[in-house]
Design a protein around this motif. Structure first.
Motif, PDB file in Angstrom:
ATOM      1  N   LEU A  61       0.806  -1.214   0.000  1.00 41.98           N
ATOM      2  CA  LEU A  61       0.000   0.000   0.000  1.00 41.98           C
ATOM      3  C   LEU A  61       0.844   1.271   0.000  1.00 41.98           C
ATOM      4  CD1 LEU A  61      -3.103  -0.542   2.323  1.00 41.98           C
ATOM      5  CD2 LEU A  61      -3.011  -0.414  -0.157  1.00 41.98           C
ATOM      6  N   TYR A  62       1.954   1.260   0.737  1.00 41.43           N
ATOM      7  CA  TYR A  62       2.769   2.484   0.806  1.00 41.43           C
ATOM      8  C   TYR A  62       3.299   2.898  -0.568  1.00 41.43           C
ATOM      9  CZ  TYR A  62       6.512   5.724   1.966  1.00 41.43           C
ATOM     10  OH  TYR A  62       7.345   6.821   2.008  1.00 41.43           O
ATOM     11  N   PRO A  63       3.899   2.003  -1.367  1.00 42.78           N
ATOM     12  CA  PRO A  63       4.318   2.413  -2.707  1.00 42.78           C
ATOM     13  C   PRO A  63       3.162   2.918  -3.569  1.00 42.78           C
ATOM     14  CG  PRO A  63       5.360   0.336  -2.115  1.00 42.78           C
ATOM     15  CD  PRO A  63       4.320   0.612  -1.072  1.00 42.78           C
ATOM     16  N   GLU A  64       1.986   2.293  -3.423  1.00 39.83           N
ATOM     17  CA  GLU A  64       0.820   2.761  -4.178  1.00 39.83           C
ATOM     18  C   GLU A  64       0.430   4.173  -3.739  1.00 39.83           C
ATOM     19  OE1 GLU A  64      -2.513   0.157  -4.105  1.00 39.83           O
ATOM     20  OE2 GLU A  64      -1.322  -1.635  -4.530  1.00 39.83           O
ATOM     21  N   ALA A  65       0.490   4.418  -2.425  1.00 44.43           N
ATOM     22  CA  ALA A  65       0.119   5.737  -1.914  1.00 44.43           C
ATOM     23  C   ALA A  65       1.104   6.805  -2.394  1.00 44.43           C
ATOM     24  CB  ALA A  65       0.074   5.713  -0.393  1.00 44.43           C
ATOM     25  N   VAL A  66       2.389   6.466  -2.409  1.00 37.74           N
ATOM     26  CA  VAL A  66       3.396   7.408  -2.917  1.00 37.74           C
ATOM     27  C   VAL A  66       3.125   7.727  -4.379  1.00 37.74           C
ATOM     28  CG1 VAL A  66       5.836   7.683  -3.481  1.00 37.74           C
ATOM     29  CG2 VAL A  66       5.166   6.755  -1.253  1.00 37.74           C
ATOM     30  N   SER A  67       2.821   6.716  -5.168  1.00 35.31           N
ATOM     31  CA  SER A  67       2.497   6.945  -6.579  1.00 35.31           C
ATOM     32  C   SER A  67       1.263   7.824  -6.713  1.00 35.31           C
ATOM     33  CB  SER A  67       2.261   5.601  -7.288  1.00 35.31           C
ATOM     34  OG  SER A  67       3.450   4.830  -7.321  1.00 35.31           O
ATOM     35  N   LEU A  69       0.252  10.115  -4.584  1.00 32.79           N
ATOM     36  CA  LEU A  69       0.629  11.479  -4.240  1.00 32.79           C
ATOM     37  C   LEU A  69       1.352  12.153  -5.406  1.00 32.79           C
ATOM     38  CD1 LEU A  69       1.031  13.831  -2.251  1.00 32.79           C
ATOM     39  CD2 LEU A  69       3.115  12.659  -1.468  1.00 32.79           C
ATOM     40  N   GLU A  70       2.287  11.463  -6.006  1.00 33.03           N
ATOM     41  CA  GLU A  70       3.042  12.039  -7.114  1.00 33.03           C
ATOM     42  C   GLU A  70       2.127  12.327  -8.301  1.00 33.03           C
ATOM     43  OE1 GLU A  70       6.080   9.086  -7.601  1.00 33.03           O
ATOM     44  OE2 GLU A  70       7.493  10.186  -6.325  1.00 33.03           O
ATOM     45  N   TYR A  71       1.179  11.447  -8.530  1.00 32.18           N
ATOM     46  CA  TYR A  71       0.232  11.656  -9.628  1.00 32.18           C
ATOM     47  C   TYR A  71      -0.627  12.901  -9.365  1.00 32.18           C
ATOM     48  CZ  TYR A  71      -3.548  10.679 -12.940  1.00 32.18           C
ATOM     49  OH  TYR A  71      -4.475  10.768 -13.947  1.00 32.18           O
ATOM     50  N   ARG A  73       0.175  15.462  -7.510  1.00 32.88           N
ATOM     51  CA  ARG A  73       1.017  16.646  -7.631  1.00 32.88           C
ATOM     52  C   ARG A  73       1.214  17.025  -9.097  1.00 32.88           C
ATOM     53  NH1 ARG A  73       5.848  15.276  -3.229  1.00 32.88           N
ATOM     54  NH2 ARG A  73       4.739  16.034  -1.355  1.00 32.88           N
ATOM     55  N   ALA A  74       1.434  16.021  -9.929  1.00 30.68           N
ATOM     56  CA  ALA A  74       1.639  16.289 -11.355  1.00 30.68           C
ATOM     57  C   ALA A  74       0.390  16.877 -11.990  1.00 30.68           C
ATOM     58  CB  ALA A  74       2.048  15.008 -12.077  1.00 30.68           C
ATOM     59  N   GLY A  75      -0.777  16.414 -11.513  1.00 30.53           N
ATOM     60  CA  GLY A  75      -2.035  16.906 -12.077  1.00 30.53           C
ATOM     61  C   GLY A  75      -2.604  18.091 -11.342  1.00 30.53           C
ATOM     62  N   ASN A  76      -1.941  18.492 -10.255  1.00 29.61           N
ATOM     63  CA  ASN A  76      -2.359  19.649  -9.462  1.00 29.61           C
ATOM     64  C   ASN A  76      -3.792  19.494  -8.941  1.00 29.61           C
ATOM     65  OD1 ASN A  76      -1.918  22.133  -8.218  1.00 29.61           O
ATOM     66  ND2 ASN A  76      -2.817  23.288  -9.927  1.00 29.61           N
ATOM     67  N   PHE A  77      -4.067  18.312  -8.346  1.00 31.56           N
ATOM     68  CA  PHE A  77      -5.362  18.114  -7.704  1.00 31.56           C
ATOM     69  C   PHE A  77      -5.133  17.498  -6.332  1.00 31.56           C
ATOM     70  CE2 PHE A  77      -4.655  14.554 -10.665  1.00 31.56           C
ATOM     71  CZ  PHE A  77      -4.681  13.472  -9.805  1.00 31.56           C
ATOM     72  N   PRO A  78      -6.134  17.556  -5.463  1.00 29.24           N
ATOM     73  CA  PRO A  78      -5.947  17.143  -4.069  1.00 29.24           C
ATOM     74  C   PRO A  78      -5.601  15.660  -3.942  1.00 29.24           C
ATOM     75  CG  PRO A  78      -7.944  18.441  -4.315  1.00 29.24           C
ATOM     76  CD  PRO A  78      -7.480  18.122  -5.695  1.00 29.24           C
ATOM     77  N   PHE A  79      -4.807  15.393  -2.920  1.00 25.74           N
ATOM     78  CA  PHE A  79      -4.490  14.015  -2.578  1.00 25.74           C
ATOM     79  C   PHE A  79      -5.066  13.704  -1.201  1.00 25.74           C
ATOM     80  CE2 PHE A  79      -1.757  11.114  -0.147  1.00 25.74           C
ATOM     81  CZ  PHE A  79      -1.852   9.973  -0.942  1.00 25.74           C
TER      82      PHE A  79
END
Length: 217
Positions: A61-67, A69-71, A73-79
């Motif tokens: 789950l942690y690697p999925e959550a990091v991905s 978050l990065e997604y 940030r790239a799309g400039n929408f809430p995480f």
């Protein structure tokens, strides 16, 4: 009756200063005079289970959550941080028998999370996990009869009020039936279906009580 103590594992996992995953795992520890070997076996079962779920949080789950978050940030929408929450409910605790179920909730983004239920019923003299068939020792057709009872119950619920099930519930309740999806209560055996098995998400985990008066117990 057993004395049951709750243990809790909690972990908030961050990435670059941002919380991305919250994990909480609750599990029981049994103290019983029924059998020391059985007590050890049951407690080891739940200790190992909690460790496996903790490892799942960290390694999957942690690697999925990091991905995620990065997604975002790239799309400039809430995480929204991912959630992993495991809790249990003891439904039967008499003499040398105990039954309980666990609900494992995961939120990984989207409109809502999902919950998976598992359950165990123990003979704490032997440490053996009981099966549904143990309550129907002289009835080789018990699964068919249980499924017919559930179909009858659903039909009654639909007549009595606005209950929601898929239109093809008679077929689904048979194809998705899992003999391990049960737990005991003082009133009888509860059979449950996972979310989406026989009804929409809004119906949650559907349950059906088989009173002890209708079993061979």
């Amino acid at each position: 009756m057993q004395t049951i103590t709750q243990y809790t594992l909690t972990d908030q996992m961050d990435y670059q200063g941002t919380p991305v995953l919250n994990c909480q795992i609750r599990y029981p520890r049994f103290d019983t005079a029924c059998g020391q070997d059985a007590q050890w076996q049951v407690n080891e079962f739940y200790r190992s289970m909690s460790e496996e779920k903790g490892a799942y949080c960290r390694s999957s789950l942690y690697p999925e959550a990091v991905s995620g978050l990065e997604y975002s940030r790239a799309g400039n929408f809430p995480f929204f941080p991912y959630e992993f929450d495991v809790g249990y409910n003891v439904t039967f605790n008499e003499e040398c028998f105990a039954s309980l179920y666990f609900d494992q909730y995961e939120f990984t983004g989207g409109a809502h999370g999902s919950t998976i239920r598992t359950s165990q019923t123990w003979d704490l003299e032997t440490g053996r996990q009981l099966t549904l068939g143990d309550f129907y020792p002289d009835d080789p057709d018990y699964i068919k009869e249980i499924q017919e009872w559930i179909e009858y119950e659903i039909a009654g619920r639909l007549k009595a009020g606005p209950s929601t099930y898929f239109d093809d519930y008679p077929e689904l309740l048979r194809s998705t039936f899992q003999a391990g999806n049960f737990y005991l209560t003082p009133e009888g055996i509860v059979i449950y279906y996972q979310q989406y098995d026989i009804a929409p998400y809004s119906s949650g985990i559907t349950e059906f009580l088989l009173p002890f008066s209708g079993t061979d117990s």
